[in-house]
Design a protein around this motif. Structure first.
Motif, PDB file in Angstrom:
ATOM      1  N   ALA A 133     -26.508 -62.078 -16.406  1.00  0.00           N
ATOM      2  CA  ALA A 133     -27.237 -61.563 -15.245  1.00  0.00           C
ATOM      3  C   ALA A 133     -26.885 -60.121 -14.912  1.00  0.00           C
ATOM      4  N   ILE A 134     -25.866 -59.576 -15.587  1.00  0.00           N
ATOM      5  CA  ILE A 134     -25.438 -58.210 -15.270  1.00  0.00           C
ATOM      6  C   ILE A 134     -25.396 -57.351 -16.526  1.00  0.00           C
ATOM      7  N   ASP A 135     -25.468 -56.059 -16.317  1.00  0.00           N
ATOM      8  CA  ASP A 135     -25.280 -55.084 -17.391  1.00  0.00           C
ATOM      9  C   ASP A 135     -23.823 -54.647 -17.318  1.00  0.00           C
ATOM     10  N   ARG A 136     -23.028 -55.067 -18.280  1.00  0.00           N
ATOM     11  CA  ARG A 136     -21.583 -54.829 -18.221  1.00  0.00           C
ATOM     12  C   ARG A 136     -21.216 -53.365 -18.464  1.00  0.00           C
ATOM     13  N   ASN A 137     -22.180 -52.559 -18.854  1.00  0.00           N
ATOM     14  CA  ASN A 137     -21.927 -51.138 -19.072  1.00  0.00           C
ATOM     15  C   ASN A 137     -22.443 -50.274 -17.922  1.00  0.00           C
ATOM     16  N   LYS A 138     -22.971 -50.931 -16.889  1.00  0.00           N
ATOM     17  CA  LYS A 138     -23.581 -50.203 -15.783  1.00  0.00           C
ATOM     18  C   LYS A 138     -22.719 -50.312 -14.530  1.00  0.00           C
ATOM     19  N   ALA A 139     -22.671 -49.229 -13.765  1.00  0.00           N
ATOM     20  CA  ALA A 139     -22.023 -49.251 -12.457  1.00  0.00           C
ATOM     21  C   ALA A 139     -23.118 -49.387 -11.399  1.00  0.00           C
ATOM     22  N   TYR A 140     -23.026 -50.405 -10.575  1.00  0.00           N
ATOM     23  CA  TYR A 140     -24.043 -50.692  -9.568  1.00  0.00           C
ATOM     24  C   TYR A 140     -23.655 -50.121  -8.212  1.00  0.00           C
ATOM     25  N   GLY A 141     -24.651 -49.890  -7.387  1.00  0.00           N
ATOM     26  CA  GLY A 141     -24.387 -49.542  -6.005  1.00  0.00           C
ATOM     27  C   GLY A 141     -23.642 -50.699  -5.359  1.00  0.00           C
ATOM     28  N   ILE A 181     -13.956 -49.218  -9.995  1.00  0.00           N
ATOM     29  CA  ILE A 181     -13.990 -50.221  -8.929  1.00  0.00           C
ATOM     30  C   ILE A 181     -14.759 -51.441  -9.448  1.00  0.00           C
ATOM     31  N   THR A 182     -14.200 -52.600  -9.276  1.00  0.00           N
ATOM     32  CA  THR A 182     -14.840 -53.828  -9.737  1.00  0.00           C
ATOM     33  C   THR A 182     -14.836 -54.868  -8.629  1.00  0.00           C
ATOM     34  N   ILE A 183     -15.935 -55.568  -8.503  1.00  0.00           N
ATOM     35  CA  ILE A 183     -16.024 -56.685  -7.564  1.00  0.00           C
ATOM     36  C   ILE A 183     -16.330 -57.949  -8.352  1.00  0.00           C
ATOM     37  N   SER A 184     -15.676 -59.026  -7.996  1.00  0.00           N
ATOM     38  CA  SER A 184     -15.875 -60.295  -8.703  1.00  0.00           C
ATOM     39  C   SER A 184     -15.665 -61.446  -7.740  1.00  0.00           C
ATOM     40  N   SER A 185     -15.969 -62.644  -8.207  1.00  0.00           N
ATOM     41  CA  SER A 185     -15.640 -63.850  -7.451  1.00  0.00           C
ATOM     42  C   SER A 185     -14.625 -64.632  -8.268  1.00  0.00           C
ATOM     43  N   THR A 186     -14.053 -65.644  -7.682  1.00  0.00           N
ATOM     44  CA  THR A 186     -12.972 -66.388  -8.322  1.00  0.00           C
ATOM     45  C   THR A 186     -13.324 -66.859  -9.728  1.00  0.00           C
ATOM     46  N   MET A 187     -14.524 -67.379  -9.909  1.00  0.00           N
ATOM     47  CA  MET A 187     -14.894 -68.000 -11.173  1.00  0.00           C
ATOM     48  C   MET A 187     -15.980 -67.249 -11.927  1.00  0.00           C
ATOM     49  N   SER A 188     -16.316 -66.056 -11.490  1.00  0.00           N
ATOM     50  CA  SER A 188     -17.450 -65.370 -12.098  1.00  0.00           C
ATOM     51  C   SER A 188     -17.056 -64.014 -12.655  1.00  0.00           C
ATOM     52  N   ALA A 189     -18.022 -63.359 -13.284  1.00  0.00           N
ATOM     53  CA  ALA A 189     -17.793 -62.088 -13.957  1.00  0.00           C
ATOM     54  C   ALA A 189     -17.640 -60.938 -12.974  1.00  0.00           C
ATOM     55  N   GLY A 190     -16.880 -59.924 -13.379  1.00  0.00           N
ATOM     56  CA  GLY A 190     -16.717 -58.741 -12.568  1.00  0.00           C
ATOM     57  C   GLY A 190     -17.893 -57.794 -12.728  1.00  0.00           C
ATOM     58  N   VAL A 191     -18.221 -57.083 -11.669  1.00  0.00           N
ATOM     59  CA  VAL A 191     -19.321 -56.120 -11.678  1.00  0.00           C
ATOM     60  C   VAL A 191     -18.766 -54.754 -11.313  1.00  0.00           C
ATOM     61  N   PHE A 192     -19.038 -53.763 -12.158  1.00  0.00           N
ATOM     62  CA  PHE A 192     -18.580 -52.404 -11.875  1.00  0.00           C
ATOM     63  C   PHE A 192     -19.367 -51.813 -10.717  1.00  0.00           C
ATOM     64  N   VAL A 193     -18.663 -51.100  -9.845  1.00  0.00           N
ATOM     65  CA  VAL A 193     -19.270 -50.506  -8.661  1.00  0.00           C
ATOM     66  C   VAL A 193     -19.302 -48.983  -8.817  1.00  0.00           C
ATOM     67  N   GLU A 194     -20.428 -48.423  -8.526  1.00  0.00           N
ATOM     68  CA  GLU A 194     -20.591 -46.980  -8.554  1.00  0.00           C
ATOM     69  C   GLU A 194     -19.742 -46.369  -7.452  1.00  0.00           C
ATOM     70  N   ASP A 195     -18.941 -45.372  -7.802  1.00  0.00           N
ATOM     71  CA  ASP A 195     -18.083 -44.711  -6.825  1.00  0.00           C
ATOM     72  C   ASP A 195     -18.892 -43.592  -6.163  1.00  0.00           C
ATOM     73  N   ALA A 196     -19.504 -43.922  -5.041  1.00  0.00           N
ATOM     74  CA  ALA A 196     -20.391 -42.971  -4.358  1.00  0.00           C
ATOM     75  C   ALA A 196     -19.665 -41.678  -3.989  1.00  0.00           C
ATOM     76  N   ALA A 197     -18.387 -41.786  -3.652  1.00  0.00           N
ATOM     77  CA  ALA A 197     -17.622 -40.615  -3.215  1.00  0.00           C
ATOM     78  C   ALA A 197     -17.379 -39.631  -4.353  1.00  0.00           C
ATOM     79  N   ALA A 198     -17.554 -40.093  -5.589  1.00  0.00           N
ATOM     80  CA  ALA A 198     -17.301 -39.220  -6.744  1.00  0.00           C
ATOM     81  C   ALA A 198     -18.577 -38.525  -7.204  1.00  0.00           C
ATOM     82  N   GLN A 199     -19.702 -38.868  -6.564  1.00  0.00           N
ATOM     83  CA  GLN A 199     -20.975 -38.285  -7.002  1.00  0.00           C
ATOM     84  C   GLN A 199     -21.098 -36.819  -6.572  1.00  0.00           C
TER      85      GLN A 199
END
Length: 230
Positions: free
Chosen positions: A14-22, A212-230
């Motif tokens: 369900a996710i693109d593991r090479n993409k950083a999401y908002g 930055i990564t967000i995940s749940s206990t049993m699920s995959a991690g999602v990369f987060v776009e670092d807005a402050a670095a833009q």
């Protein structure tokens, strides 16, 4: 195990593991992939450009989650007399002095936070080998060595989160539960990211927040776009 593997494969699909999401989209994806039969914890991890082995690159602090963490915090307080009564009235789960220290040395571990009044640090100091590895030693900089035990207990119970950079320069924390509204998780994540960013140590050079990564206990991690670095 098979079910968990199936859910994890579906989460990765369900996710693109090479993409950083908002941040909001990342939270939505993680929350949507949290399909365990229990209320999964939503976690955030920040990979920092620091080497915690150097004192001037240590990142450590505390942040109050605006919407709590969804976790029931068990608090132990080292205090005597009136301060012990105050701690009990505030809702501390374990309160004591030498007797509490002896209980901990004998294996008592039913607590997630340790608070101590300043006069009790002589007793607490003897527990360094027990509390230190768990990251539970009271520290004035974290507000856990204080005469205001009521405020400290209330803060811990309300969802105050402590963080500390590990050897690889990663800080992480639980920022809510899968049952939380997305907006509340986003608000908690923002509070945590802002706190860690403000805690940048003097010795940090170059890029401070690497990932930055967000995940749940049993699920995959999602990369987060670092807005402050833009």
């Amino acid at each position: 195990m098979a079910r968990n593997s199936k859910n994890l494969k579906a989460a990765y699909a369900a996710i693109d593991r090479n993409k950083a999401y908002g941040l909001a989209e990342a939270v939505s994806l993680v929350k949507g992939n949290a399909k365990a039969k229990f209320d999964e914890t939503i976690e955030i991890a920040m990979n920092l450009g620091v080497d915690p082995r150097h004192a001037d690159q240590m990142v450590r602090g505390v942040v109050a989650m605006p919407n709590g963490t969804g976790k029931t915090m068990r608090v132990a307080v080292f205090a005597k007399d009136a301060k012990a009564d105050e701690a009990k009235a505030a809702g501390a789960d374990l309160v004591g002095a030498e007797d509490l220290a002896e209980a901990i040395q004998n294996g008592e571990s039913g607590f997630d936070r340790v608070i101590a009044t300043p006069d009790m640090m002589g007793v607490v100091g003897r527990l360094g080998k027990v509390l230190g590895p768990r990251g539970l030693m009271p520290n004035p900089k974290l507000g856990t060595v204080t005469a205001d035990v009521t405020a400290a207990v209330n803060a811990a119970k309300a969802g105050e989160v402590q963080y500390r950079a590990e050897k690889a320069g990663v800080v992480h924390a639980g920022i809510g539960k899968a049952s939380f509204d997305e907006a509340k998780i986003v608000e908690n994540a923002t509070a945590f990211i802002d706190a860690v960013r403000k805690a940048r140590p003097s010795g940090a050079k170059g890029q401070y927040v690497k990932k930055i990564t967000i995940s749940s206990t049993m699920s995959a991690g999602v990369f987060v776009e670092d807005a402050a670095a833009q």
